[in-house]
Design a protein around this motif. Sequence first.
Motif, mmCIF file in Angstrom:
data_model
loop_
_atom_site.group_PDB
_atom_site.id
_atom_site.type_symbol
_atom_site.label_atom_id
_atom_site.label_comp_id
_atom_site.label_asym_id
_atom_site.label_seq_id
_atom_site.Cartn_x
_atom_site.Cartn_y
_atom_site.Cartn_z
ATOM 1 N N UNK A 76 -10.260 12.080 -6.042
ATOM 2 C CA UNK A 76 -10.089 12.813 -4.820
ATOM 3 C C UNK A 76 -8.730 12.660 -4.312
ATOM 4 N N UNK A 77 -7.936 12.341 -4.950
ATOM 5 C CA UNK A 77 -6.481 12.101 -4.355
ATOM 6 C C UNK A 77 -5.475 12.741 -5.620
ATOM 7 N N UNK A 78 -4.555 13.058 -5.131
ATOM 8 C CA UNK A 78 -3.461 13.791 -6.002
ATOM 9 C C UNK A 78 -2.869 12.501 -6.597
ATOM 10 N N UNK A 79 -2.610 12.508 -8.003
ATOM 11 C CA UNK A 79 -1.971 11.477 -9.009
ATOM 12 C C UNK A 79 -0.286 11.357 -8.689
ATOM 13 N N UNK A 80 0.022 10.201 -8.690
ATOM 14 C CA UNK A 80 1.573 9.848 -8.280
ATOM 15 C C UNK A 80 2.266 9.155 -9.189
ATOM 16 N N UNK A 81 3.530 9.467 -9.700
ATOM 17 C CA UNK A 81 4.485 8.528 -10.648
ATOM 18 C C UNK A 81 5.429 7.889 -9.742
ATOM 19 N N UNK A 82 5.564 6.513 -10.057
ATOM 20 C CA UNK A 82 6.572 6.027 -9.139
ATOM 21 C C UNK A 82 7.607 5.132 -9.896
ATOM 22 N N UNK A 83 8.763 5.279 -10.018
ATOM 23 C CA UNK A 83 9.549 4.753 -10.679
ATOM 24 C C UNK A 83 10.069 3.329 -10.076
ATOM 25 N N UNK A 84 10.131 2.156 -10.805
ATOM 26 C CA UNK A 84 10.399 0.875 -10.266
ATOM 27 C C UNK A 84 11.852 0.446 -10.222
ATOM 28 N N UNK A 85 12.285 0.186 -9.002
ATOM 29 C CA UNK A 85 13.593 0.130 -8.961
ATOM 30 C C UNK A 85 14.136 -1.532 -8.923
ATOM 31 N N UNK A 86 15.328 -1.798 -8.944
ATOM 32 C CA UNK A 86 15.682 -3.216 -8.892
ATOM 33 C C UNK A 86 15.483 -3.818 -7.504
ATOM 34 N N UNK A 87 15.643 -2.729 -6.548
ATOM 35 C CA UNK A 87 15.263 -3.227 -5.066
ATOM 36 C C UNK A 87 13.880 -3.781 -4.964
ATOM 37 N N UNK A 88 12.902 -2.852 -5.546
ATOM 38 C CA UNK A 88 11.580 -3.265 -5.359
ATOM 39 C C UNK A 88 11.385 -4.725 -6.066
ATOM 40 N N UNK A 89 11.851 -4.863 -7.224
ATOM 41 C CA UNK A 89 11.752 -5.978 -8.029
ATOM 42 C C UNK A 89 12.106 -7.174 -7.193
ATOM 43 N N UNK A 90 13.288 -7.080 -6.494
ATOM 44 C CA UNK A 90 13.841 -8.058 -5.752
ATOM 45 C C UNK A 90 13.306 -8.557 -4.431
ATOM 46 N N UNK A 91 13.242 -7.497 -3.644
ATOM 47 C CA UNK A 91 12.714 -7.620 -2.078
ATOM 48 C C UNK A 91 11.423 -7.563 -1.783
ATOM 49 N N UNK A 92 10.422 -7.507 -2.931
ATOM 50 C CA UNK A 92 8.913 -7.657 -2.402
ATOM 51 C C UNK A 92 7.984 -6.391 -2.334
ATOM 52 N N UNK A 93 7.110 -6.319 -1.568
ATOM 53 C CA UNK A 93 6.015 -5.245 -1.516
ATOM 54 C C UNK A 93 6.529 -3.985 -1.312
ATOM 55 N N UNK A 94 5.904 -3.040 -1.665
ATOM 56 C CA UNK A 94 6.252 -1.610 -1.523
ATOM 57 C C UNK A 94 4.800 -0.812 -1.104
ATOM 58 N N UNK A 95 4.844 0.150 -0.128
ATOM 59 C CA UNK A 95 3.801 0.909 0.377
ATOM 60 C C UNK A 95 3.710 1.955 -0.303
ATOM 61 N N UNK A 96 2.806 2.423 -1.213
ATOM 62 C CA UNK A 96 2.507 3.819 -1.938
ATOM 63 C C UNK A 96 1.445 4.551 -1.264
ATOM 64 N N UNK A 97 1.549 5.695 -1.095
ATOM 65 C CA UNK A 97 0.882 6.650 -0.198
ATOM 66 C C UNK A 97 0.339 7.828 -1.139
#
Length: 258
Positions: A76-97
């Motif tokens: 029921x939701x549109x699929x999404x692709x997200x690229x992993x960044x160095x900032x995401x790896x280093x600084x914690x959680x990320x919100x995906x909508x």
Amino acid sequence: MKNSILLFIFLLSSTFCLAQEEDRVIGVVVNSSNGEPLESVNIVNLNQVIGTTTNKKGEFEIYAKANDTLHFSYLGFKSLKVRVTNDWLKFGSSKIELTELALALEEVVVNQLKLTGYLEVDIKQVPIINNNYRYSISGLQNAGYEAGAPGTVSKIIGSIFNPADFLHRMFGKKPNELRKLKKMKEDDEIRNLLSGRFDREMLTVLLQVDRVDLDEIVSQCNYSKGFIQTANDLQILDAISECYEEYKVLSRGRSRKI
């Protein structure tokens, strides 16, 4: 001296733990319209070919490296692709909508049977159910064919003398996709995700093929149209994998005769 050794061990273990943490990303998946967390969202690392799902709070954790691509999908939701960044790896959680899709249900017409009371006449109105079965040929490991479908014998003979060449053409120049195929079969989380899906989306994304090409691969591997239409994504994955293993067996047999 003893203190120096202990300090070295402590620094080494800290570095190891930090490196482990940097190889995993965490986050939360929410509905973009209201911010509510989404449970059981399917998440697959397309590069590492591993998967996971979100918990009741929409939270997830998955192994990933910088520049890996995560694929998020939810009914029921549109699929999404997200690229992993160095900032995401280093600084914690990320919100995906994720954004909801507008679902339009097609009208379904049910034709009622008009019984006459005469068995000979009424039985002709009942649709024939074609049960498809799989059986193996002695000497061909992991090779199977469907029985119960028209043209089964000709399909078997055709496969023996002309094995899955279409499959080879599709993946012969894509060794990475073949490696992904093996990883997908070995990862229990991926198999669990695929077992409940029928849309082929995750398979097409992981194998880098179109839906039409995916159906054609399975068709060329001697599976019936009925199987292709009703099988879940895990069954399609196993069918393609089995077909490729069969192709390798027949190819080895041919090369020995030459």
